[in-house]
Design a protein around this motif. Structure first.
Motif, PDB file in Angstrom:
ATOM      1  N   UNK A  99      52.406  -6.565-129.185  1.00 43.31           N
ATOM      2  CA  UNK A  99      52.809  -5.230-129.634  1.00 43.31           C
ATOM      3  C   UNK A  99      54.021  -4.679-128.895  1.00 43.31           C
ATOM      4  N   UNK A 100      54.293  -5.206-127.703  1.00 39.87           N
ATOM      5  CA  UNK A 100      55.395  -4.671-126.900  1.00 39.87           C
ATOM      6  C   UNK A 100      56.710  -5.402-127.110  1.00 39.87           C
ATOM      7  N   UNK A 101      56.731  -6.396-128.008  1.00 36.16           N
ATOM      8  CA  UNK A 101      57.950  -7.177-128.197  1.00 36.16           C
ATOM      9  C   UNK A 101      58.090  -7.575-129.667  1.00 36.16           C
ATOM     10  N   UNK A 102      59.274  -7.953-130.099  1.00 38.85           N
ATOM     11  CA  UNK A 102      59.452  -8.394-131.498  1.00 38.85           C
ATOM     12  C   UNK A 102      58.597  -9.631-131.789  1.00 38.85           C
ATOM     13  N   UNK A 103      58.056  -9.695-132.998  1.00 35.63           N
ATOM     14  CA  UNK A 103      57.229 -10.847-133.375  1.00 35.63           C
ATOM     15  C   UNK A 103      57.406 -11.151-134.856  1.00 35.63           C
ATOM     16  N   UNK A 104      57.042 -12.372-135.219  1.00 37.69           N
ATOM     17  CA  UNK A 104      56.989 -12.793-136.618  1.00 37.69           C
ATOM     18  C   UNK A 104      55.609 -13.386-136.854  1.00 37.69           C
ATOM     19  N   UNK A 105      54.854 -12.787-137.739  1.00 39.10           N
ATOM     20  CA  UNK A 105      53.514 -13.250-138.085  1.00 39.10           C
ATOM     21  C   UNK A 105      53.513 -13.755-139.515  1.00 39.10           C
ATOM     22  N   UNK A 106      53.210 -15.032-139.687  1.00 39.16           N
ATOM     23  CA  UNK A 106      53.115 -15.634-141.016  1.00 39.16           C
ATOM     24  C   UNK A 106      51.636 -15.834-141.309  1.00 39.16           C
ATOM     25  N   UNK A 159      38.335  -9.752-151.005  1.00 34.65           N
ATOM     26  CA  UNK A 159      38.360 -10.111-149.598  1.00 34.65           C
ATOM     27  C   UNK A 159      39.800 -10.207-149.087  1.00 34.65           C
ATOM     28  N   UNK A 160      40.676 -10.768-149.900  1.00 33.24           N
ATOM     29  CA  UNK A 160      42.090 -10.828-149.517  1.00 33.24           C
ATOM     30  C   UNK A 160      42.654  -9.425-149.347  1.00 33.24           C
ATOM     31  N   UNK A 161      42.357  -8.545-150.290  1.00 30.18           N
ATOM     32  CA  UNK A 161      42.810  -7.156-150.178  1.00 30.18           C
ATOM     33  C   UNK A 161      42.314  -6.539-148.870  1.00 30.18           C
ATOM     34  N   UNK A 162      41.061  -6.798-148.559  1.00 31.43           N
ATOM     35  CA  UNK A 162      40.469  -6.239-147.348  1.00 31.43           C
ATOM     36  C   UNK A 162      41.138  -6.775-146.090  1.00 31.43           C
ATOM     37  N   UNK A 163      41.414  -8.084-146.070  1.00 31.73           N
ATOM     38  CA  UNK A 163      42.053  -8.687-144.902  1.00 31.73           C
ATOM     39  C   UNK A 163      43.455  -8.117-144.671  1.00 31.73           C
ATOM     40  N   UNK A 183      55.753  -8.065-145.933  1.00 31.12           N
ATOM     41  CA  UNK A 183      56.023  -8.674-147.227  1.00 31.12           C
ATOM     42  C   UNK A 183      54.746  -9.340-147.709  1.00 31.12           C
ATOM     43  N   UNK A 184      54.318  -9.021-148.920  1.00 31.32           N
ATOM     44  CA  UNK A 184      53.110  -9.623-149.505  1.00 31.32           C
ATOM     45  C   UNK A 184      53.473 -10.230-150.846  1.00 31.32           C
ATOM     46  N   UNK A 185      53.130 -11.500-151.040  1.00 27.44           N
ATOM     47  CA  UNK A 185      53.442 -12.159-152.303  1.00 27.44           C
ATOM     48  C   UNK A 185      52.461 -13.299-152.536  1.00 27.44           C
ATOM     49  N   UNK A 225      55.283  -7.338-152.913  1.00 28.57           N
ATOM     50  CA  UNK A 225      55.201  -5.970-152.398  1.00 28.57           C
ATOM     51  C   UNK A 225      55.829  -5.957-151.009  1.00 28.57           C
ATOM     52  N   UNK A 226      56.764  -5.054-150.787  1.00 26.20           N
ATOM     53  CA  UNK A 226      57.472  -4.980-149.508  1.00 26.20           C
ATOM     54  C   UNK A 226      57.372  -3.553-148.974  1.00 26.20           C
ATOM     55  N   UNK A 227      57.084  -3.445-147.681  1.00 25.40           N
ATOM     56  CA  UNK A 227      56.952  -2.117-147.067  1.00 25.40           C
ATOM     57  C   UNK A 227      57.656  -2.090-145.726  1.00 25.40           C
ATOM     58  N   UNK A 228      58.449  -1.040-145.544  1.00 28.42           N
ATOM     59  CA  UNK A 228      59.035  -0.718-144.230  1.00 28.42           C
ATOM     60  C   UNK A 228      59.404   0.759-144.268  1.00 28.42           C
TER      61      UNK A 228
END
Length: 373
Positions: A99-106, A159-163, A183-185, A225-228
């Motif tokens: 949380x304290x640094x830039x990250x990329x989560x796939x 379940x995917x929606x919930x996750x 980003x969700x696709x 769907x993209x959010x920022x």
């Protein structure tokens, strides 16, 4: 960090740790990933045991002599330790640790891919729909049998929606939402395994033609769907034609790694989507090309409203089709004979832009192994 399914042996060329990722948790075998109740998952290159003894196979048959009309016959296909729960928890832990640094989560969830495995508690709300769908018995092949396949598929999507919701809530809790691009696709259209997933019942692809494995729009057109907050206006929509190859240059520009509009070497064939995401204004792509050695050998080329589709390339019985998606999004009317000049233009463009592949040869154009055939 990456959560995904990859080739069967840890340490291979496809291992996420050999592809630039620092950490990995999940499946690294496509066949293994068809079970949501496996006996282990991978953390980097270490096996993490799960409490599924025995594991529920992705492919299975009903026990000999069992009655397919009796729900008790399907009890063997319920496990204890649901892999998506473990993977989601690992993703949350990753967010907290970084949380304290830039990250990329796939986070490419296997949900709602078959086999139809979902906890009973998630299934219950959908059983109340009263759909009365026939059981999937796997008598003619396929994945694990399920007594109520429609309810199971709906429950897996929920379940995917919930996750996804859990991850978004965690970003809120960590006060990272305002500074995180999400980003969700999806990777393809609905499966063609109709006994397991009733795409017609769910109207999964609407008016579009084709399902997974097809280069018709129903097989390849998916929502994104993209959010920022603060960077991408909320509630906006765009029908800009793009592909997954566009996300590398988009992320590079958003993060300031490189101005890909001045130097696009980082993006390959991709284009940055920053303009359309932030202003809804962007020059359309010059073309979008796809080829698929499987399902008989196929290719498609999209240019503006026009789309060229060539099929059965590896079978020696090629068909060539031309559609105008602006007037015919369902690809019902082949215009190849009516617009020979457009057909020639797009066919010539295919010859100019495609590159041979030894690993995934598209016959009769390429020579190579049998992968993808």
């Amino acid at each position: 960090m990456v959560f995904a399914e990859y080739s069967d042996n840890s340490g291979s060329e496809g291992d996420p740790l050999n592809q630039g990722f620092d950490h990995f948790f999940g499946y690294n075998c496509q066949r293994h990933a068809h079970s949501y109740y496996p006996d282990y998952l991978w953390q980097d290159r270490r096996k993490i045991p799960l409490q599924n003894q025995p594991a529920v196979p992705g492919h299975a048959k009903l026990p000999p002599g069992s009655d397919p009309r009796n729900p008790a016959a399907y009890a063997a296909f319920q496990g204890t330790d649901y892999a998506p729960d473990r993977i989601r928890s690992a993703a949350v832990d990753f967010l907290r640790a970084n949380k304290e640094r830039p990250f990329f989560l796939y986070f490419p969830s296997t949900l709602p891919h078959v086999a139809l495995h979902v906890p009973q508690a998630d299934l219950e709300p959908w059983l109340k729909q009263g759909w009365h769908d026939p059981p999937f018995t796997a008598a003619r092949g396929g994945y694990t049998p399920h007594f109520t396949p429609r309810a199971a598929y709906a429950a897996m999507i929920s379940r995917l929606d919930s996750d996804v919701g859990v991850l978004l809530d965690e970003l809120d809790r960590l006060q990272l939402t305002e500074n995180t691009l999400v980003v969700f696709s999806a990777d393809n259209g609905t499966t063609h395994l109709s006994e397991e997933v009733d795409a017609e019942f769910f109207n999964s692809v609407g008016e579009l033609r084709g399902l997974k494995g097809s280069l018709y729009e129903g097989g390849v057109r998916v929502p994104t769907i993209v959010s920022w907050p603060g960077r991408i206006p909320a509630g906006t929509e765009s029908d800009f034609v793009s592909g997954f190859e566009d996300w590398m240059p988009t992320l590079a520009e958003f993060t300031g790694a490189r101005d890909v509009r001045r130097n696009d070497s980082i993006g390959g064939d991709g284009v940055s989507l920053v303009p359309v995401l932030t202003t809804l204004q962007q020059t359309e792509r010059p073309w979008l090309y796809r080829e698929f050695p499987g399902y008989g050998g196929q290719l498609s080329l999209r240019q503006g409203p026009w789309k060229l589709v060539r099929q059965n390339l590896s079978k020696g019985s090629e068909t060539t089709e031309l559609y105008n998606l602006e007037t015919d999004p369902g690809e019902r009317t082949n215009l190849a004979a009516e617009h020979p000049e457009k057909l020639t233009t797009l066919s010539t463009l295919v010859t100019e832009i495609r590159r041979p592949s030894k690993l995934f040869p598209l016959r009769p154009f390429d020579q190579g192994g049998d992968r993808g055939q």
